[in-house]
Scaffold this motif. Structure first.
Motif, short mmCIF file in Angstrom:
data_model
loop_
_atom_site.label_atom_id
_atom_site.label_comp_id
_atom_site.label_asym_id
_atom_site.label_seq_id
_atom_site.Cartn_x
_atom_site.Cartn_y
_atom_site.Cartn_z
N VAL A 96 0.85 -1.20 0.00
CA VAL A 96 0.00 0.00 0.00
C VAL A 96 0.88 1.25 0.00
O VAL A 96 0.59 2.24 -0.68
CB VAL A 96 -0.98 0.00 1.20
N GLY A 155 -7.72 10.03 -2.88
CA GLY A 155 -8.09 8.79 -3.56
C GLY A 155 -6.93 7.82 -3.67
O GLY A 155 -6.59 7.38 -4.76
N ASN A 156 -6.33 7.52 -2.55
CA ASN A 156 -5.16 6.63 -2.50
C ASN A 156 -5.65 5.25 -2.04
O ASN A 156 -5.96 5.08 -0.87
CB ASN A 156 -4.14 7.21 -1.51
N PRO A 157 -5.73 4.26 -2.93
CA PRO A 157 -6.31 2.97 -2.57
C PRO A 157 -5.67 2.38 -1.32
O PRO A 157 -4.46 2.37 -1.20
CB PRO A 157 -6.00 2.08 -3.78
N ASN A 158 -6.51 1.91 -0.40
CA ASN A 158 -5.97 1.26 0.81
C ASN A 158 -5.93 -0.25 0.66
O ASN A 158 -5.35 -0.94 1.47
CB ASN A 158 -6.82 1.62 2.02
N VAL A 159 -6.61 -0.78 -0.37
CA VAL A 159 -6.55 -2.22 -0.61
C VAL A 159 -5.23 -2.51 -1.33
O VAL A 159 -4.94 -1.87 -2.33
CB VAL A 159 -7.74 -2.68 -1.48
N PRO A 160 -4.43 -3.43 -0.79
CA PRO A 160 -3.12 -3.66 -1.42
C PRO A 160 -3.27 -4.21 -2.84
O PRO A 160 -4.29 -4.81 -3.19
CB PRO A 160 -2.44 -4.67 -0.51
N ALA A 161 -2.25 -4.01 -3.65
CA ALA A 161 -2.22 -4.59 -4.99
C ALA A 161 -2.49 -6.08 -4.88
O ALA A 161 -2.04 -6.73 -3.92
CB ALA A 161 -0.87 -4.33 -5.63
N HIS A 175 3.36 1.15 -3.51
CA HIS A 175 2.75 1.52 -4.79
C HIS A 175 1.79 2.70 -4.66
O HIS A 175 1.06 3.00 -5.60
CB HIS A 175 1.97 0.33 -5.36
N GLY A 176 1.77 3.33 -3.48
CA GLY A 176 0.78 4.37 -3.23
C GLY A 176 1.26 5.76 -3.64
O GLY A 176 2.40 5.94 -4.08
N TYR A 177 0.37 6.72 -3.51
CA TYR A 177 0.77 8.10 -3.71
C TYR A 177 1.62 8.54 -2.54
O TYR A 177 1.47 8.06 -1.41
CB TYR A 177 -0.45 9.03 -3.76
N MET A 178 2.53 9.46 -2.83
CA MET A 178 3.26 10.12 -1.75
C MET A 178 3.24 11.62 -2.13
O MET A 178 2.53 11.99 -3.05
CB MET A 178 4.67 9.55 -1.62
N ASN A 231 4.02 11.89 -9.81
CA ASN A 231 5.24 11.67 -9.03
C ASN A 231 6.14 10.73 -9.83
O ASN A 231 5.67 10.06 -10.75
CB ASN A 231 4.93 11.08 -7.64
N SER A 254 6.96 5.06 -8.08
CA SER A 254 7.21 4.86 -6.65
C SER A 254 8.17 3.71 -6.36
O SER A 254 9.12 3.86 -5.58
CB SER A 254 5.88 4.65 -5.92
N SER A 292 -3.91 2.49 -11.71
CA SER A 292 -3.74 3.06 -10.36
C SER A 292 -4.76 2.50 -9.39
O SER A 292 -4.42 2.14 -8.26
CB SER A 292 -3.90 4.58 -10.41
N LYS A 293 -6.02 2.45 -9.80
CA LYS A 293 -7.06 2.01 -8.90
C LYS A 293 -7.37 0.53 -9.12
O LYS A 293 -7.62 -0.19 -8.16
CB LYS A 293 -8.32 2.86 -9.11
N ARG A 297 2.51 5.01 -11.75
CA ARG A 297 2.32 5.79 -12.95
C ARG A 297 2.30 4.91 -14.19
O ARG A 297 3.18 4.99 -15.05
CB ARG A 297 3.39 6.90 -13.08
N SER A 329 -4.38 -1.09 -7.71
CA SER A 329 -3.80 -0.38 -6.55
C SER A 329 -2.34 -0.03 -6.77
O SER A 329 -1.47 -0.36 -5.96
CB SER A 329 -3.96 -1.22 -5.27
N LEU A 330 -2.05 0.64 -7.89
CA LEU A 330 -0.67 1.01 -8.22
C LEU A 330 -0.54 2.51 -8.52
O LEU A 330 0.18 2.89 -9.45
CB LEU A 330 -0.20 0.23 -9.46
N PRO A 331 -1.20 3.38 -7.76
CA PRO A 331 -1.22 4.80 -8.16
C PRO A 331 0.16 5.43 -8.26
O PRO A 331 0.40 6.27 -9.12
CB PRO A 331 -2.07 5.47 -7.08
N GLY A 332 1.07 5.04 -7.36
CA GLY A 332 2.40 5.66 -7.37
C GLY A 332 3.26 5.22 -8.54
O GLY A 332 4.25 5.87 -8.86
#
Lengths: 396, 396
Positions: free
Chosen positions: A65, B41-47, A68-71, A284, A287, B244-245, B253, B248-251
């Motif tokens: 989480v 909107g940063n997914p909390n469910v892991p990839a 791979h999340g936003y920072m 960003n 990650s 990203s959603k 890109r 669950s890989l928003p960071g």
């Protein structure tokens, strides 16, 4: 239809990339081993083993989480801190995490800083020969490129012309050393004089002229040559770095900007660069790769291989009668075309399955760029073809 | 100083991100478990587990020179082929690799296509409420945003107003369904009528109006609702997708554009988008992640967790007297503010350690966005705070 601005860009689309596609075509037709593709700066030396190790470690140990999340748009704080500390250790600087913005490679970093700084019609001075993409990056923000002509004697910047080209509208100057396409490293002496001119002109105009040091080739140097760290020479220096070449990760799009606190309006620029990172759609730097490179800041690509290519190809070409300055860095040879129209020369080279890029792409016609980041075998196998090319042009 | 254009952007800098920083501050002060941060909107469910497996496999098995190297700016051919095939299987389309351009997330994809299409002053129609970053993306290329007002009855697009807002200068229309910030899915019926209007107006004006479908939330839907695949409704549809959603890989890109061959000037647009990817400084989507997602095209994030949050929070808020449409997708609730100035309401919520985003950020004042992509515990723990907030505003 597509945007007017894009039409021109598509038409002029980088000769380098076109060559890349052509290389693939020739390789298909004649077999990869019979095509000598020197067109693209795509490192052939694999990423150092630390990278794979770090990749597996990070993938297995970090909370996905977070990983791979936003920072913050500027990057993970601990990654920025690690980069700052590594620079401080190497260059005796005093950077903190706030001075570092992780970017989508050097290209991303340059776009971020140009978006941050440029008003329409602001001038950006570049030193020919230079990486042709600067034209697009500056034009993206409606800036105007001002070119300092090539000094073909030794390819150090022409300082007299630099001084003349600086105006009240000069917002930034881009330098790239070790240089693409020449492989030349701008010496300490050159950069002292260079930055003295900037200081003088800033004072004369009452402006800030930002020196943007584009440094993807910093770690690729030979014969123990030193690449001066420019933030120590000139307060308004912003550094754009990339791990593309230093760790052979060009496809991963990972690098950083350094915006030292000594830079005029440093805090505004840092904040705006953070916002620019977001609104340009980068959001960003990737990650996972941020975390990976942070673990590999002391890793090094093995320049032995590039150096062997450099020595062999340079030696052979000079012996064949080609004229070329011996590069001290990067992985390019910038060779004088035996005929004025170097595009014709590149075309002729293709007959011998040699792919090289015309100097016009770097605002320096009459020369060609040979990217020697290829296997040693390719270098050796290409020599006969180069010999035939030399004979065709009777250069001896 | 920084660019004039950037000054405004820095000042207005996304309320969402400001909130993100504030959340971190509050968490430090009161402990993360006592702050209910619904701002990002940063997914909390892991990839899904396939991702980690694919990462290790790709890292260990692929030749690092290829894996981390440059490829065509549009992405690895086999990755684009795999994406095309996966889409064809799911949506009965007939895409080929040339229709797919891998991008630096959906934000990267939107910037690429807008750079490709927009001449200065070209109009881009958006349907409020909409993701505020569209303003910046369109402004990056000197386009003009034209807003269709929110239909607060059910948050389906106001088709009458849409028809009025289309002009000869309309170059593109952006739709985002499942929608950020409402969670509403634009129905098949809506999109049939919507695209009929576009067709009619194209004919009336003799222009091409490109429909850009921004689809980062496509896979996050509940109760078996279907999200129509718009290329089948309207020839000039271009799809922007992101992993990203969905994974669950928003960071990281990573996403792609679909430019079907039915689109007017498809080939020109594909070529120009390839060039735009390069000159905007993306160069290409991160190479490693391209290979990873290509192995995980059938993987799915577990919407069970989002759905549980949705049901619990929606049910509780409605019971407390809040007004909100029940979302069918994404992970947002768009709740009517009990007072006209929803920014004041957000400020009041902060007293109870609830962080939510004003609807003004989405061109829909009077509402607030609650991003429920948080742990179930946070949802449960927040309910008392929401109850106190409801009492303060005597909404029952």
């Amino acid at each position: 239809m597509i945007a007017e601005k894009m039409k021109a860009l598509v038409n002029n689309s980088s000769a380098i990339r076109a060559m890349f596609e052509e290389g693939k075509k020739l390789a298909k037709e004649y077999g990869a081993e019979n095509v000598y593709d020197f067109s693209l700066g795509n490192p052939n030396v694999p990423a150092p083993p630390e990278i794979q190790k770090a990749m597996c470690e990070v993938a297995q140990k970090e909370d996905p989480v977070v990983l791979h999340g936003y920072m913050s748009n500027s990057g993970y704080e601990e990654v920025r801190q690690a980069v700052a500390e590594s620079l401080n250790q190497r260059f005796d600087t005093a950077f903190e995490k706030d001075n570092i913005i992780m970017t989508v490679g050097a290209a991303g970093g340059l776009n971020v800083i140009l978006k941050t700084l440029l008003n329409p019609q602001d001038e950006v001075v570049v030193i020919a020969p230079y990486f042709g993409e600067y034209n697009s990056y500056v034009s993206n923000y409606d800036g105007v490129i001002v070119v300092v002509s090539p000094n073909t004697k030794d390819f150090q910047p022409d300082l007299e012309e630099l001084e003349k080209k600086l105006t009240k509208r000069t917002k930034a100057v881009i330098v790239n050393s070790p240089n693409n396409p020449t492989g030349v490293v701008y010496s300490k002496e050159t950069m002292e004089k260079f930055t003295d001119i900037l200081k003088k002109k800033q004072q004369e105009f009452g402006t800030n002229i930002y020196l943007i040091s584009d440094e993807p080739y910093r770690e690729l140097v030979y014969d123990g040559v030193e690449v001066p760290y420019l933030t120590k020479y000139y307060e308004n220096t912003i550094v754009g770095y990339s791990f593309s070449k230093s760790l052979s990760l060009p496809g991963e799009r990972i690098g950083y900007l350094v915006i030292p606190k000594e830079v005029a309006y440093a805090q505004e620029i840092q904040e705006a660069a953070n916002v620019a990172t977001r609104i340009l759609g980068y959001v960003n730097a990737p990650s996972f790769m941020q975390k990976v490179v942070a673990k590999c800041l002391d890793a090094k690509t093995d320049v032995f291989y590039y150096n062997r290519n450099r020595e062999t190809l340079y030696g052979a070409l000079v012996e064949m009668g080609f004229h070329c300055i011996k590069p001290e860095g990067a992985f390019y040879l910038f060779v004088k075309s035996p005929i004025e129209d170097e595009k014709e020369f590149c075309k002729a080279a293709k007959k011998y399955h040699i792919l090289i890029v015309p100097g016009s792409s770097f605002s320096c016609p009459g020369y060609v760029r040979i990217a020697y980041c290829v296997s040693y075998e390719t270098i050796l196998n290409s020599l006969d073809s180069f010999r035939q090319l030399a004979e065709e042009f009777r250069i001896k």
